[in-house]
Design a protein around this motif. Structure first.
Motif, short mmCIF file in Angstrom:
data_model
loop_
_atom_site.label_atom_id
_atom_site.label_comp_id
_atom_site.label_asym_id
_atom_site.label_seq_id
_atom_site.Cartn_x
_atom_site.Cartn_y
_atom_site.Cartn_z
N LEU A 18 0.96 -1.11 0.10
CA LEU A 18 0.18 -0.09 0.06
C LEU A 18 0.97 1.18 -0.08
N ASP A 19 0.84 2.06 -0.95
CA ASP A 19 1.65 3.12 -1.30
C ASP A 19 3.21 2.98 -1.05
N GLY A 20 3.53 1.73 -1.58
CA GLY A 20 5.14 1.53 -1.65
C GLY A 20 5.37 0.63 -0.24
N GLU A 21 4.39 0.76 0.64
CA GLU A 21 4.66 0.01 2.03
C GLU A 21 4.39 -1.73 2.05
N ASP A 22 5.06 -2.41 2.47
CA ASP A 22 4.83 -3.61 2.44
C ASP A 22 3.69 -3.87 3.53
N LEU A 23 2.79 -4.91 3.49
CA LEU A 23 1.64 -5.30 4.46
C LEU A 23 1.75 -6.48 5.15
N ASP A 24 3.15 -6.81 5.16
CA ASP A 24 3.30 -8.26 5.78
C ASP A 24 2.81 -8.36 7.22
N ALA A 25 3.07 -7.34 7.98
CA ALA A 25 2.62 -7.35 9.33
C ALA A 25 1.20 -7.08 9.48
N VAL A 26 0.31 -6.32 8.91
CA VAL A 26 -0.87 -6.35 9.00
C VAL A 26 -1.80 -7.01 8.16
N GLY A 27 -1.32 -7.62 7.22
CA GLY A 27 -2.27 -8.33 6.23
C GLY A 27 -2.47 -8.16 5.09
N SER A 28 -3.03 -8.74 3.93
CA SER A 28 -3.27 -8.12 2.65
C SER A 28 -4.64 -7.43 2.87
N GLN A 29 -4.58 -6.71 1.58
CA GLN A 29 -6.17 -5.67 1.57
C GLN A 29 -6.83 -6.23 0.53
N LEU A 30 -8.01 -6.38 0.22
CA LEU A 30 -8.81 -6.49 -0.81
C LEU A 30 -9.03 -5.30 -1.33
N VAL A 31 -8.78 -4.95 -2.89
CA VAL A 31 -8.82 -3.76 -3.35
C VAL A 31 -9.80 -4.21 -4.63
N VAL A 32 -10.82 -3.42 -4.96
CA VAL A 32 -11.73 -3.40 -5.81
C VAL A 32 -11.79 -2.01 -6.55
#
Length: 160
Positions: free
Chosen positions: A121-135
């Motif tokens: 998200l905006d160049g930052e990895d989401l490893d610690a917080v989890g993936s995000q569904l994006v529509v």
């Protein structure tokens, strides 16, 4: 790390993971890193309306939801459009937020919407917080699910 075909509940070194379950041959538990390294990333620059904070602009990167779900081999006949069109994907987030897109929305023979399981998200990895569904095709952000924990693949219940 657990790939499609590995048992659910396999340990992962990262904090956040999601399970692909339901009417599939190969249920899987996947970390954000698994998603980033196992599938080709797609990029979506989006603007959506948030009910509480107004317009939001973000850049997301990650695999297509369709490709991740197909790796678990949904129990439909891939050659039969009508069989695929009766399936849904129930997506749950860590905060209890849920949405249920139809398989036809993401299927290349139907809507072909580029729905992502974002790993960045905006160049930052989401490893610690989890993936995000994006529509990306949605004008409002109600179907954007943070910290995805589960993708349940299944056919619409019997006759209604």
């Amino acid at each position: 790390m657990s790939r499609p075909g590995a048992p659910l509940g396999a340990s992962a070194t990262e904090l956040a993971s999601l399970s692909v379950i339901g009417e599939v041959d190969l249920p899987a538990t996947l970390t954000v890193r698994d998603l980033r390294e196992g599938w080709r990333p797609h990029r979506a620059e989006v603007v959506f309306d948030c009910a509480t904070s107004g317009p939001r602009r973000h850049v997301f990167e990650g695999p297509l939801l369709r490709e991740v779900a197909l790796a678990s081999r949904p129990l439909f006949d891939i050659r039969r459009r009508k069989d695929r069109s009766r399936f849904t994907l129930a997506v749950s987030g860590g905060d209890g937020h849920r949405t249920v897109p139809a398989w036809a929305e993401i299927d290349a023979d139907f809507g072909d919407a580029p729905v992502l399981l974002a790993t960045r998200l905006d160049g930052e990895d989401l490893d610690a917080v989890g993936s995000q569904l994006v529509v990306p095709v949605d004008r409002c952000g109600a179907r954007y699910i943070s910290a995805v924990t589960r993708v349940r693949v299944g056919a619409w219940p019997g006759a209604w």
